[in-house]
Motif scaffolding. Sequence first.
Motif, PDB file in Angstrom:
ATOM      1  N   PHE A  91      26.934 -43.268  65.984  1.00 47.43           N
ATOM      2  CA  PHE A  91      25.599 -43.822  65.741  1.00 47.43           C
ATOM      3  C   PHE A  91      25.460 -44.289  64.292  1.00 47.43           C
ATOM      4  O   PHE A  91      25.893 -43.603  63.364  1.00 47.43           O
ATOM      5  CB  PHE A  91      24.535 -42.752  66.000  1.00 47.43           C
ATOM      6  N   PHE A  93      22.187 -45.671  61.894  1.00 45.85           N
ATOM      7  CA  PHE A  93      20.727 -45.829  61.927  1.00 45.85           C
ATOM      8  C   PHE A  93      20.242 -46.704  60.786  1.00 45.85           C
ATOM      9  O   PHE A  93      20.908 -46.855  59.760  1.00 45.85           O
ATOM     10  CB  PHE A  93      20.052 -44.458  61.827  1.00 45.85           C
ATOM     11  N   SER A  95      17.849 -45.965  58.743  1.00 46.99           N
ATOM     12  CA  SER A  95      17.590 -45.165  57.530  1.00 46.99           C
ATOM     13  C   SER A  95      18.761 -44.234  57.202  1.00 46.99           C
ATOM     14  O   SER A  95      18.588 -43.202  56.575  1.00 46.99           O
ATOM     15  CB  SER A  95      16.313 -44.372  57.713  1.00 46.99           C
ATOM     16  N   ASN A  97      20.191 -41.681  57.711  1.00 45.45           N
ATOM     17  CA  ASN A  97      20.193 -40.301  58.205  1.00 45.45           C
ATOM     18  C   ASN A  97      21.379 -39.480  57.689  1.00 45.45           C
ATOM     19  O   ASN A  97      22.033 -38.763  58.439  1.00 45.45           O
ATOM     20  CB  ASN A  97      20.179 -40.258  59.731  1.00 45.45           C
ATOM     21  N   LEU A  99      22.619 -36.317  55.312  1.00 45.15           N
ATOM     22  CA  LEU A  99      22.017 -35.063  54.842  1.00 45.15           C
ATOM     23  C   LEU A  99      22.166 -35.005  53.326  1.00 45.15           C
ATOM     24  O   LEU A  99      23.276 -35.009  52.789  1.00 45.15           O
ATOM     25  CB  LEU A  99      22.690 -33.858  55.485  1.00 45.15           C
ATOM     26  N   ARG A 101      21.825 -32.778  51.099  1.00 47.67           N
ATOM     27  CA  ARG A 101      22.442 -31.659  50.387  1.00 47.67           C
ATOM     28  C   ARG A 101      23.963 -31.643  50.524  1.00 47.67           C
ATOM     29  O   ARG A 101      24.635 -30.847  49.878  1.00 47.67           O
ATOM     30  CB  ARG A 101      21.857 -30.335  50.886  1.00 47.67           C
ATOM     31  N   LEU A 102      24.482 -32.538  51.368  1.00 48.47           N
ATOM     32  CA  LEU A 102      25.932 -32.569  51.573  1.00 48.47           C
ATOM     33  C   LEU A 102      26.550 -33.743  50.811  1.00 48.47           C
ATOM     34  O   LEU A 102      25.894 -34.765  50.592  1.00 48.47           O
ATOM     35  CB  LEU A 102      26.254 -32.701  53.061  1.00 48.47           C
ATOM     36  N   GLU A 106      31.374 -34.362  53.287  1.00 50.86           N
ATOM     37  CA  GLU A 106      30.820 -33.374  54.213  1.00 50.86           C
ATOM     38  C   GLU A 106      29.977 -34.042  55.287  1.00 50.86           C
ATOM     39  O   GLU A 106      29.963 -33.613  56.445  1.00 50.86           O
ATOM     40  CB  GLU A 106      29.997 -32.333  53.439  1.00 50.86           C
ATOM     41  N   LEU A 110      30.668 -33.994  59.620  1.00 49.41           N
ATOM     42  CA  LEU A 110      29.751 -33.329  60.559  1.00 49.41           C
ATOM     43  C   LEU A 110      30.122 -33.474  62.045  1.00 49.41           C
ATOM     44  O   LEU A 110      30.187 -32.454  62.753  1.00 49.41           O
ATOM     45  CB  LEU A 110      28.324 -33.832  60.344  1.00 49.41           C
ATOM     46  N   PRO A 111      30.382 -34.691  62.545  1.00 50.84           N
ATOM     47  CA  PRO A 111      30.685 -34.790  63.984  1.00 50.84           C
ATOM     48  C   PRO A 111      31.924 -33.979  64.365  1.00 50.84           C
ATOM     49  O   PRO A 111      31.989 -33.417  65.452  1.00 50.84           O
ATOM     50  CB  PRO A 111      30.924 -36.295  64.190  1.00 50.84           C
ATOM     51  N   MET A 113      32.827 -31.192  63.065  1.00 53.64           N
ATOM     52  CA  MET A 113      32.424 -29.796  63.133  1.00 53.64           C
ATOM     53  C   MET A 113      31.934 -29.464  64.538  1.00 53.64           C
ATOM     54  O   MET A 113      32.293 -28.434  65.102  1.00 53.64           O
ATOM     55  CB  MET A 113      31.318 -29.571  62.119  1.00 53.64           C
ATOM     56  N   ARG A 158      30.949 -41.881  59.117  1.00 52.25           N
ATOM     57  CA  ARG A 158      30.604 -40.732  59.960  1.00 52.25           C
ATOM     58  C   ARG A 158      30.644 -41.126  61.438  1.00 52.25           C
ATOM     59  O   ARG A 158      31.111 -40.348  62.282  1.00 52.25           O
ATOM     60  CB  ARG A 158      29.213 -40.225  59.580  1.00 52.25           C
TER      61      ARG A 158
END
Lengths: 247, 411
Positions: A91, A93, A95, A97, A99, A101-102, A106, A110-111, A113, A158
């Motif tokens: 995906f 987006f 905006s 999206n 994170l 703080r990462l 990182e 995510l995916p 993980m 990502r």
Amino acid sequence: MTAPLIQTESLSKDYSVGGGVVHALTPLDLTIGRGEFTAVMGPSGSGKSTFMNLVGCLDSPTAGRLLFDGEDVSRLSTDALADVRNRKIGFVFQSFNLLARLTAEENVELPLMYGRVPRGERRAKAVKMLGLVGLAERGHHRPTQLSGGQQQRVAIARALVNDPLLLLADEPTGALDTRTGVEIMALFQRLNDEGITILIVTHDPEVAEYAGRVVRMRDGHVISDERNASPVRAADVLGRMTAQAAE
Amino acid sequence: MTWMDSLISALQSLKVNVLRSALTTLGIVIGVGAVIAMVAIGAGAESRVSELIKSLGSNLLMVTPGSVTQGGVRLGTGTRFTLTEEDAESIQRDLASIVLAAAPTVRGSGQVVSGNVNWATSIQGVTLEFFDAREWEPGIGRLFSQEEVTGAGKVVLLGATVADNLFSGGDPVGQMVRLQNVPLEVVGVLARKGETGNGGDQDDTVVIPLSTAKKRVLGDRQLRGNLVHAIAIKVSDASLMEEAERDARDLLRQRHRLRDSQPDDFTIRNLSQIMETRAESSRVMTLLLAAVAGVSLIVGGIGIMNIMLVTVTERTREIGLRMAIGARGRDILTQFVMEAVMLSLIGGIIGVTLGLGGSILIAELANWPMLIQPQAIVIAVAFSAFIGVFFGFYPARRAAQLDPIEALRYE
């Protein structure tokens, strides 16, 4: 004609709103082949978002069937849908999206993980993906330290990290200036050249010009479905922009 | 998502808002700290009481002369001496089935002198039953012989404190001391007993045979003939204490020829019962304070739930994104429960540290006994983790049940 990646059969989606029923998507039959670069266009309320949510396996249809990669995903449980999203769909987006703080790395990891990929493998893959979108040097930066275009590149990295079959982008250039937007489209075209299927949902006709196929929707129907054998090459546009700026 | 991933993810999230996380855990910190301190101090008080009971000798009844009425005026306890050596013998003989020993004692105080060192201390004149009743043996040396007890032998057993002061580490056995100017041979030093219930030193005493006390050392200005100050009764079993108390009362009333209308001219006290009562009241107090601390834990848990609900709302888009890229409901649930557990667990660990520090400080400053119980620490930490799960579950479930489309659209 390539083997279809997405095939809808009388796909429809109704929402009940305040007692009444809204037919967001009336029975729709559409096939998207592997390796296609499709833009879905339409004003708000046209059903393009509903279509994207269904194709993205974020939602289940009210009726009809949706075949994704040969698998009927229209009656899957939410967990099974999450699994399909994780393995087969990337995906992007409007905006970003990311994170906050990462770090970029990182975020890209995510995916993996959620796909239960071992830690060491994840990092290597994330670094590789960031290299692919031209951000090899920025792996340890946080989103706030990156420009909008760079953030969207991280988001694309990502989306690609799980080697998805489909890249699903919702107004990917909506939050970017013109030049950065064209850069992102150039990246999409390059990825499409390498074989990945891309579906972009947009209301911007300029963005649609880069796609090989444009599907226009209105009131839950497909009103036109055009193929463009020679779409505008974003890289050429960039070249012209650079030349103009130099004059 | 593995547990390790959830854990790292949770810590990363908590780090973003350090102040908020710290304030949220404060309730747990205070609650756990208070529980730990209360339990340590409560357990300390209890262990001290049970030590005291042990050092006094368990299953002990103490008979002292009671108040007497002279011409309508009631005089205080111990104003007239009514107990005799024969009373003690009679108790031992007639109540032999339930009484192990009945020890008559006379008391006084005086100066002990050894060479050029002297020490003022209390003097107890005893029979051999005393050692059984008080469960007190010489640490070094020997007990009195029967002949020395009946024949006013010139022998003395020193309390440990007295031995320390007179002989400062040397061996006192076989040495001569003068007690009230009477030369006595030290036959042994009593094992150390420690403090009494009210802070006195049980080892600051010398013990001599009853007959020696009456005939040679204390004289019989106060205690004529066979009168004694007190009788200590050692009962064979804790369950027989009440029966022994009743039987001893009947026996003494009969021996003292008291009519039914006359009050007792003696008092029987159950020492361990007095201690138990005191222990019980301190236990109740501890329990009350621990309950208050427990309420603080619950309040802390509600604080965590509150903040987790705020967090879930704030991070709705993040939750939507995670779902879009493949997080299942269970992954989201685990992540937020883990955050709540981390909050409460870290709070619990800080609380344990502060609680231990606090109770050590109180023990030092107020000189209260305290006892750190490892199981209390384990329970406190486990309970704080449980609070995290309990109060974190509802917000986490709300997060897990979000619709990814709605969540992604959330502004």
